[in-house]
Motif scaffolding. Structure first.
Motif, PDB file in Angstrom:
ATOM      1  N   VAL A  92       0.856  -1.189   0.000  1.00 35.98           N
ATOM      2  CA  VAL A  92       0.000   0.000   0.000  1.00 35.98           C
ATOM      3  C   VAL A  92       0.893   1.240   0.000  1.00 35.98           C
ATOM      4  CG1 VAL A  92      -1.782   1.318   1.205  1.00 35.98           C
ATOM      5  CG2 VAL A  92      -1.802  -1.192   1.329  1.00 35.98           C
ATOM      6  N   LYS A  93       0.605   2.127  -0.918  1.00 39.70           N
ATOM      7  CA  LYS A  93       1.394   3.371  -0.991  1.00 39.70           C
ATOM      8  C   LYS A  93       0.536   4.570  -0.614  1.00 39.70           C
ATOM      9  CE  LYS A  93       3.286   5.025  -5.008  1.00 39.70           C
ATOM     10  NZ  LYS A  93       4.345   4.972  -6.037  1.00 39.70           N
ATOM     11  N   VAL A  94       1.090   5.412   0.218  1.00 43.02           N
ATOM     12  CA  VAL A  94       0.416   6.668   0.568  1.00 43.02           C
ATOM     13  C   VAL A  94       1.371   7.819   0.250  1.00 43.02           C
ATOM     14  CG1 VAL A  94      -0.570   8.080   2.416  1.00 43.02           C
ATOM     15  CG2 VAL A  94      -0.950   5.596   2.417  1.00 43.02           C
ATOM     16  N   VAL A  95       0.915   8.744  -0.553  1.00 43.34           N
ATOM     17  CA  VAL A  95       1.713   9.936  -0.874  1.00 43.34           C
ATOM     18  C   VAL A  95       0.879  11.166  -0.529  1.00 43.34           C
ATOM     19  CG1 VAL A  95       2.887  11.211  -2.701  1.00 43.34           C
ATOM     20  CG2 VAL A  95       2.872   8.711  -2.757  1.00 43.34           C
ATOM     21  N   PHE A  96       1.426  12.028   0.276  1.00 37.28           N
ATOM     22  CA  PHE A  96       0.703  13.260   0.627  1.00 37.28           C
ATOM     23  C   PHE A  96       0.626  14.168  -0.590  1.00 37.28           C
ATOM     24  CE2 PHE A  96       1.301  13.956   5.513  1.00 37.28           C
ATOM     25  CZ  PHE A  96       0.884  12.662   5.765  1.00 37.28           C
ATOM     26  N   THR A  97      -0.506  14.837  -0.737  1.00 34.25           N
ATOM     27  CA  THR A  97      -0.561  15.930  -1.702  1.00 34.25           C
ATOM     28  C   THR A  97       0.193  17.111  -1.100  1.00 34.25           C
ATOM     29  OG1 THR A  97      -2.551  16.858  -0.713  1.00 34.25           O
ATOM     30  CG2 THR A  97      -2.873  15.240  -2.474  1.00 34.25           C
ATOM     31  N   ARG A  98       0.447  18.109  -1.928  1.00 30.42           N
ATOM     32  CA  ARG A  98       1.141  19.293  -1.403  1.00 30.42           C
ATOM     33  C   ARG A  98       0.306  19.934  -0.294  1.00 30.42           C
ATOM     34  NH1 ARG A  98       5.983  20.359  -0.723  1.00 30.42           N
ATOM     35  NH2 ARG A  98       6.468  19.703  -2.841  1.00 30.42           N
ATOM     36  N   GLU A  99      -1.001  19.948  -0.485  1.00 26.53           N
ATOM     37  CA  GLU A  99      -1.845  20.560   0.539  1.00 26.53           C
ATOM     38  C   GLU A  99      -1.739  19.770   1.853  1.00 26.53           C
ATOM     39  OE1 GLU A  99      -5.969  21.106  -0.373  1.00 26.53           O
ATOM     40  OE2 GLU A  99      -6.400  21.862   1.636  1.00 26.53           O
ATOM     41  N   GLU A 100      -1.790  18.451   1.765  1.00 20.88           N
ATOM     42  CA  GLU A 100      -1.654  17.648   2.987  1.00 20.88           C
ATOM     43  C   GLU A 100      -0.317  17.910   3.662  1.00 20.88           C
ATOM     44  OE1 GLU A 100      -2.572  13.763   0.994  1.00 20.88           O
ATOM     45  OE2 GLU A 100      -3.578  13.385   2.900  1.00 20.88           O
ATOM     46  N   ASP A 101       0.703  18.048   2.823  1.00 20.38           N
ATOM     47  CA  ASP A 101       2.030  18.301   3.378  1.00 20.38           C
ATOM     48  C   ASP A 101       2.049  19.624   4.152  1.00 20.38           C
ATOM     49  OD1 ASP A 101       4.244  16.502   3.173  1.00 20.38           O
ATOM     50  OD2 ASP A 101       5.416  18.193   2.424  1.00 20.38           O
ATOM     51  N   PHE A 102       1.319  20.599   3.623  1.00 18.45           N
ATOM     52  CA  PHE A 102       1.251  21.890   4.315  1.00 18.45           C
ATOM     53  C   PHE A 102       0.450  21.801   5.605  1.00 18.45           C
ATOM     54  CE2 PHE A 102       2.422  24.365   0.401  1.00 18.45           C
ATOM     55  CZ  PHE A 102       3.341  25.199   1.014  1.00 18.45           C
ATOM     56  N   LEU A 139      -5.091  26.699   8.129  1.00 14.26           N
ATOM     57  CA  LEU A 139      -3.993  27.326   7.400  1.00 14.26           C
ATOM     58  C   LEU A 139      -4.533  28.013   6.151  1.00 14.26           C
ATOM     59  CD1 LEU A 139      -0.880  27.653   7.279  1.00 14.26           C
ATOM     60  CD2 LEU A 139      -0.837  25.617   5.829  1.00 14.26           C
ATOM     61  N   MET A 140      -4.148  29.267   5.945  1.00 12.29           N
ATOM     62  CA  MET A 140      -4.732  30.052   4.861  1.00 12.29           C
ATOM     63  C   MET A 140      -3.977  29.940   3.536  1.00 12.29           C
ATOM     64  SD  MET A 140      -7.288  31.008   6.428  1.00 12.29           S
ATOM     65  CE  MET A 140      -8.069  32.014   5.174  1.00 12.29           C
ATOM     66  N   ASN A 141      -2.802  29.358   3.559  1.00  9.36           N
ATOM     67  CA  ASN A 141      -2.039  29.321   2.295  1.00  9.36           C
ATOM     68  C   ASN A 141      -1.390  27.960   2.038  1.00  9.36           C
ATOM     69  OD1 ASN A 141      -0.307  29.604   4.456  1.00  9.36           O
ATOM     70  ND2 ASN A 141       1.036  31.085   3.469  1.00  9.36           N
ATOM     71  N   PRO A 142      -2.194  26.895   2.012  1.00  4.25           N
ATOM     72  CA  PRO A 142      -1.590  25.570   1.865  1.00  4.25           C
ATOM     73  C   PRO A 142      -1.290  25.206   0.409  1.00  4.25           C
ATOM     74  CG  PRO A 142      -3.944  25.332   2.155  1.00  4.25           C
ATOM     75  CD  PRO A 142      -3.658  26.812   2.166  1.00  4.25           C
ATOM     76  N   ASN A 143      -0.685  26.088  -0.324  1.00  5.39           N
ATOM     77  CA  ASN A 143      -0.345  25.816  -1.723  1.00  5.39           C
ATOM     78  C   ASN A 143       0.822  26.703  -2.121  1.00  5.39           C
ATOM     79  OD1 ASN A 143      -1.260  28.457  -2.927  1.00  5.39           O
ATOM     80  ND2 ASN A 143      -3.134  27.798  -1.905  1.00  5.39           N
ATOM     81  N   LEU A 144       1.415  26.374  -3.261  1.00  3.12           N
ATOM     82  CA  LEU A 144       2.636  27.083  -3.641  1.00  3.12           C
ATOM     83  C   LEU A 144       2.381  28.387  -4.391  1.00  3.12           C
ATOM     84  CD1 LEU A 144       4.943  24.099  -4.361  1.00  3.12           C
ATOM     85  CD2 LEU A 144       5.271  25.894  -2.676  1.00  3.12           C
ATOM     86  N   VAL A 145       1.118  28.730  -4.577  1.00  5.21           N
ATOM     87  CA  VAL A 145       0.832  30.069  -5.101  1.00  5.21           C
ATOM     88  C   VAL A 145       0.884  31.065  -3.944  1.00  5.21           C
ATOM     89  CG1 VAL A 145      -0.890  31.545  -6.190  1.00  5.21           C
ATOM     90  CG2 VAL A 145      -0.552  29.215  -7.018  1.00  5.21           C
TER      91      VAL A 145
END
Ligand SMILES: Cc1cc2nc3c(=O)[nH]c(=O)nc-3n(C[C@H](O)[C@H](O)[C@H](O)COP(=O)(O)OP(=O)(O)OC[C@H]3O[C@@H](n4cnc5c(N)ncnc54)[C@H](O)[C@@H]3O)c2cc1C
Lengths: 290, 761
Positions: free
Chosen positions: B270-280, B675-681
């Motif tokens: 089983v593989k789990v990879v966080f999205t960028r948002e989850e990582d934030f 969190l108000m900015n969970p993305n790279l924009v």
């Protein structure tokens, strides 16, 4: 995650328009630099994607002294940035493009996509309006041309309707004694602007102001003309006091929305500063211009 | 020390895995695929604080392609933490049984045949929450009336730390001038290029293999075994390539845990990879801190005493926060001699994303406060900031009372070099200023809260018949280049070439245990182990060389550039490869194998050695908009003997970009715990084209405890920058920035206040 979709690849503009007319739940994709982000966020989930990136008839830069500049909608930011004729005749466009996103994004993103996307924080809109540009769009049954100033309707909304493709941006040849400047305010070079201002100034032979345009970026739902300040300048001998006064009007007449990057108050303040500075810069260019 | 005597150390050596990486051949956890694998996704709490009353997964399980849904009830429910020795600090159930304490906390996990199905299944899980009152700021959470976040934890105080030496009150009495300031330091996301990821494969023989994006395969092994009820030896952790860590990846994370739990139930990968948002939103962050700093100084610039209190926003769980609490307080004293020093740190639980270690480990916050206040004191008293730092700075042989012994220290040279650099810049235009800041950092911690019975670092080296070398290390390459550094040390020690060395790392089954990549420990600790292992192997080879060459035993033998020779008569010798072959035969075919290990002893409380540095930032402020432009960063740096020349430059530039980001761009604003900015924009990091010039002046020192005299480089370099920028702005505009990040709005506000004050005078 991006939803599954059918991919349409027209070979010509005619075919593109026909395909678009035929499919209801269809989105146009050109460079994908804006669309793919909203698709990835699940905010846009079209059944069909119509890819116009390869439609050759939409990719060109033409200039004639009498007619001015014509840019096909599918022309990339990078092509505009690297165009010798644009550098020579409309340096403000090149300067704007140089600070628009990264080279990677400029290599893919297109001027038509940018304008059609109608993000009020987009850079080309204010500059092109300051340059008095118009836009041609059309569908399978005809074409329309409107001043770009009248093209934007609301956040991410334009005069175009389903079936319409943006076709061409037309920028008239600058009048004599014309100057135009643009700057966005951001924390990192080439980032999206927190706010921005474009200004153009045309001078009469006697040095008084014949016409002026002030267009604010990300200061409301659409690129915002500050006509009250423009009117203030018309007919006058321009100086720092007038620029400051125009800046003050701009900071009052805008409608910026606060977010984590800046408060409304700060946005208004900076819009005033940028307006003042861009007017001065445009004025100085106009003085030097032939 | 002379650099010329080395063949490999501090030469222009490229990263040994550079080609694999730039050609896309390096296999990260994200890339691992196995037959029959499933994709896992995690359901996360939308509430900052809520009781989990019921979880109904019926609809999710009915979705075709969904293989399993797990919640806390399907786990052993063990409260875990990396401070394994201290039960009360093991406070985190990765899938909580009773309540959630921050937005983004995992509540359930799904495995399905595709990622899309797993994600769709998340929407079908129904969780019945009872929302509880929440608290987000430490100074609120510490109040009596604040909601309780962990049962039995009074006033939400998670850990406290007191550090004291000398007679503080008496030392304050001697001061001619005392200054007090409050500071507020923000959080920061680790922003690894590779998000948290794990691939777990539990097989019917009862053994688990887990590929994980980790800073320490050994910690991950131990933590996984603990929460899964397995023996450590039955858990194999693989981390061949890791896309960054920065202090955020040595705890157990939800990718590791959930993938392992589901794999154990299904006997499937089983593989789990966080999205960028989850990582934030759910992978911990740099600790936000409030600092009160009181400093006493004599008129002549001699430091007397400092007393500081710090309240940190711990978020929902301990993580590595207890260490950050200690190190922040310790490095807040750096790099100066105080007659009296007192620090009281309080780590307070809140209903926010947990905070933890991050590059600099609490020191960047501490230095932001300390190094600015020192400049302000200098201005208050009309003292020269260079001179004051030189006067009070650490020197070789100094003992930080009860804490640390400083065996090597190039601080004074660092200050001298930066002073020269600053003076050479001459008069600056209006609104532009240069700020300085000095600090030091540890070369690995003498901490064993994990309770490892293994030595802190180990290495095994074996030599093949053709002279090639297999180097097995437990230290973890997370992009910082430790494999290259270890290969350099091995090649230098054995007297072979870089291409002779193959480094094996990131595999608990084949590599010796090592605490991993944190606290700037690997170059010194793993480096010592590698050096020792190679010396062991080399000694065995040279024993045969003595016999083979039939030379007088008073001669010294050495190997350099694959040539075994008498040191005094280098032309007399034999090729290394010939020697290896002969040695093998003589040893009845046994391979030459060397072993090395390192655990610090008699080195105080913190670290076996300390790096020192001074940094200058040249910055300009637009007085009308508040916008900052950074023109240049220059650092004079004492890391002992540099080992990996290009790696060092990379670390310096990377640290400068990360620390500049912390100083004026990166922030994690929250509204009601969200969190108000969970993305790279919206989360702003400096990209390569936006990086200002960041130069380095290496100061030559020799650290007796380090391999070939080496000590820390890379992490400590994040410490000085925010303060140096603050000081640059102070010098440019005369305003004092007490809050991070230094934004245009804060600058304009300070300018307004300054104007008002001047008007009042
Ligand atoms: C990292 C990043 C940074 C960015 N920074 C900036 C910046 O600083 N300044 C800035 O101005 N922009 C910026 N952008 C936005 C981007 O440059 C433009 O919006 C982009 O160029 C749009 O062009 P496109 O061809 O990629 O459009 P697409 O993404 O393909 O399409 C965008 C929208 O326009 C529609 N569309 C596209 N072409 C047409 C057409 N011919 N007729 C009708 N509708 C059409 C699409 O249906 C879609 O709704 C950034 C984007 C990214 C990814």
């Amino acid at each position: 995650m991006i939803n599954d979709f059918h991919y349409l690849k027209p070979a010509s503009l005619k075919e593109a328009l026909a395909m678009y007319a035929e499919h209801d739940d269809c989105k146009v994709i050109c460079g994908g630099q804006s669309l793919l982000i909203v698709m990835r966020q699940g905010m846009v989930t079209p059944e069909y994607l119509l890819d116009i990136k390869h439609v050759k008839e939409l990719s060109y830069i033409k200039f004639e002294e009498k007619d001015g500049l014509r840019i096909g909608a599918a022309t990339t930011h990078r092509e505009i940035e690297k165009s010798d004729i644009i550098e020579k005749k409309y340096p403000v466009l090149v300067a704007m493009e140089e600070k628009l996103a990264s080279i990677q994004t400029r290599n893919w993103g297109t001027i038509g996509g940018n304008i059609a996307h109608a993000d009020p924080a987009g850079d080309p809109g204010p500059v092109l309006i300051a340059l008095n540009a118009e836009i041609k769009f059309g569908n399978s049954s005809g074409e329309t041309t409107v001043p770009l100033d009248e093209f934007f309707v609301d956040y991410f909304e334009t005069k175009m309707e389903h079936g319409d493709l943006a076709l061409e941006i037309h920028v008239p040849t600058p009048e004599p004694k014309f100057g135009c400047a643009y700057q966005k305010f951001n924390l990192l070079d080439s980032d999206m602007g927190i706010v921005a201002a474009a200004a153009s100034v045309t001078l009469n032979a006697d040095g008084t102001c014949k016409a002026a345009r002030i267009v604010l970026g990300n200061a409301g739902p659409i690129p915002l003309r500050v006509t009250k300040a423009e009117d203030l300048l018309k007919g006058k001998k321009l100086d720092d006091a007038l620029f400051a006064e125009a800046g003050k009007i701009a900071s009052e007449d805008c409608e910026p929305v606060a977010d984590i990057h800046a408060s409304e108050e700060h946005r208004r303040h900076v819009l005033g500063v940028l307006t003042k500075r861009m007017l001065k810069k445009a004025f100085e260019q106009a003085q030097k211009a032939a | 020390m002379s650099h010329a005597k080395y063949n490999v150390i501090n030469t222009h050596v490229h990263n040994i895995d550079g080609v694999a990486k730039v050609t896309g051949r390096a296999t990260y956890t994200f890339d691992v695929t196995l037959p029959g694998m499933l994709y896992g996704k995690i359901l996360r709490s939308p509430h900052p604080h809520a009781k989990i009353k019921n979880i109904d997964a019926t609809a999710a399980l009915a979705l075709p392609g969904v293989k399993i849904v797990v919640t806390g009830k399907d786990t052993l429910g063990i409260k875990q933490g990396i401070w394994r020795r201290y039960e009360e600090l093991c406070d985190e159930q990765v899938l909580p049984l009773e309540k959630v304490r921050y937005i983004g906390e995992p509540v359930a996990a799904v495995a399905a045949v595709t990622e899309e199905i797993a994600e769709a299944a998340l929407d079908l899980i129904e969780v019945d929450y009872e929302v509880l009152p929440a608290v987000y700021e430490p100074l609120e959470a510490i109040k009596k009336e604040a909601p309780t976040i962990h049962e039995g934890v009074e006033r939400n105080v998670n850990v406290t730390r007191h550090i004291e030496w000398g007679d503080v009150d008496e030392a304050f009495d001697e001061a001619d001038y005392i200054r007090e300031d409050w500071f507020k330091c923000s959080g920061q996301a680790h922003m690894c290029m590779e998000t948290r990821a794990a691939m777990s494969n539990f097989t019917p023989d009862g053994k688990l293999t887990c590929w994980a994006s980790t800073q320490s395969a050994y910690y991950t092994q131990g933590l996984l075994a603990g929460v899964l009820g397995l023996r450590e030896g039955d858990v194999r952790v693989l981390a061949p390539y890791v896309g960054g860590g920065f202090g955020g990846k040595f705890e157990l994370d939800a990718a590791m845990f959930c993938s392992a739990v589901m794999s154990m139930k299904l006997f499937k990968p089983v593989k789990v990879v966080f999205t960028r948002e989850e990582d934030f939103i759910a992978s911990k962050r740099r600790t936000p801190m409030f600092y009160y700093v009181r400093t006493g100084i004599k008129k002549d610039g001699t430091f007397c005493a400092r007393e500081s209190r710090m309240f940190s926003n711990g978020g929902a769980y301990t993580g590595m926060g207890a260490t950050a609490l200690y190190l922040s307080g310790f490095f807040h004293s750096f790099p100066y001699k105080w007659r009296g020093y007192r620090y009281d740190g309080y780590r307070v639980y809140t209903n926010t994303l947990p905070s933890t270690s991050m590059r600099g480990f609490g020191a960047p916050q501490a230095m932001f406060c300390s190094e600015q206040q020192i400049d302000w004191i200098c201005a208050d008293l009309g003292l020269d900031p260079f001179e004051v730092r030189r006067k009070n700075g650490h020197t070789e042989g100094y003992e930080v009372p009860g804490q640390a012994f400083i065996a090597s220290c190039g601080l004074k040279q660092c200050i001298d070099e930066i002073e020269k650099w600053v003076k050479a810049k001459g008069e600056l235009p209006a609104n532009r200023g240069i700020g300085i800041s000095s600090c030091g950092f540890m070369s690995g911690g003498i901490f064993n809260w994990f309770d490892s019975p293994y030595s802190f670092s180990s290495a095994v080296v074996t030599i093949n018949v053709d002279g090639t070398v297999e180097l097995h290390v437990g230290c973890q390459d997370i992009g910082q280049g430790s494999n290259t550094t270890m290969a350099i040390i091995a090649a230098e020690t054995l007297g072979v070439k870089m291409e002779d060395i193959r480094v094996h790392s990131g595999d608990t089954a084949h590599c010796p245990a090592d605490l991993g990549a944190w606290g700037s420990r690997q170059t010194l600790m793993a480096g010592n182990a590698v050096k020792m292992a190679c010396e062991d192997a080399k000694k065995q080879l040279l024993e045969f060389a003595y016999a083979e060459m039939g030379i007088n035993i008073v001669y010294d033998l050495d190997i350099k550039d694959r040539w075994v020779h008498i040191v005094a008569r280098p032309e007399r010798g034999l090729p290394y490869v010939d020697l290896v072959k002969k040695a093998l035969r003589a040893k009845d075919g046994q391979r030459i194998m060397g072993r090395g290990y390192y655990t610090p002893h008699r080195k105080g409380m913190i670290s076996p050695a300390y790096s020192y540095m001074m940094q200058a930032v040249d910055a300009e402020v637009d007085p009308e908009t508040g916008k900052i432009t950074i023109h240049e960063v220059m650092t004079a740096h004492d890391c002992g003997q540099p080992i990996n020349q290009l790696g060092l430059i990379g670390q310096l530039e990377g640290a400068a970009s990360m620390a500049l980001g912390y100083a004026y761009l990166e922030d994690m604003p929250m509204e009601d715990g969200k969190l108000m900015n969970p993305n790279l924009v919206d989360y702003k990091v400096i990209k390569a084209p936006q990086m200002p010039e960041a130069g380095i002046i290496e100061i030559d020192t020799y650290e007796p405890e380090g391999p070939y005299g080496a000590k820390e480089a890379g992490e400590g370099l994040t410490n000085p920058t925010a303060a140096a920028l603050g000081n640059a702005i102070y010098n440019a505009m005369g305003i004092q920035m007490k809050e991070l990040p230094i934004t245009p709005e804060r600058i304009l506000k300070a300018l307004r206040e300054k104007k008002e004050q001047e008007a009042q005078k």
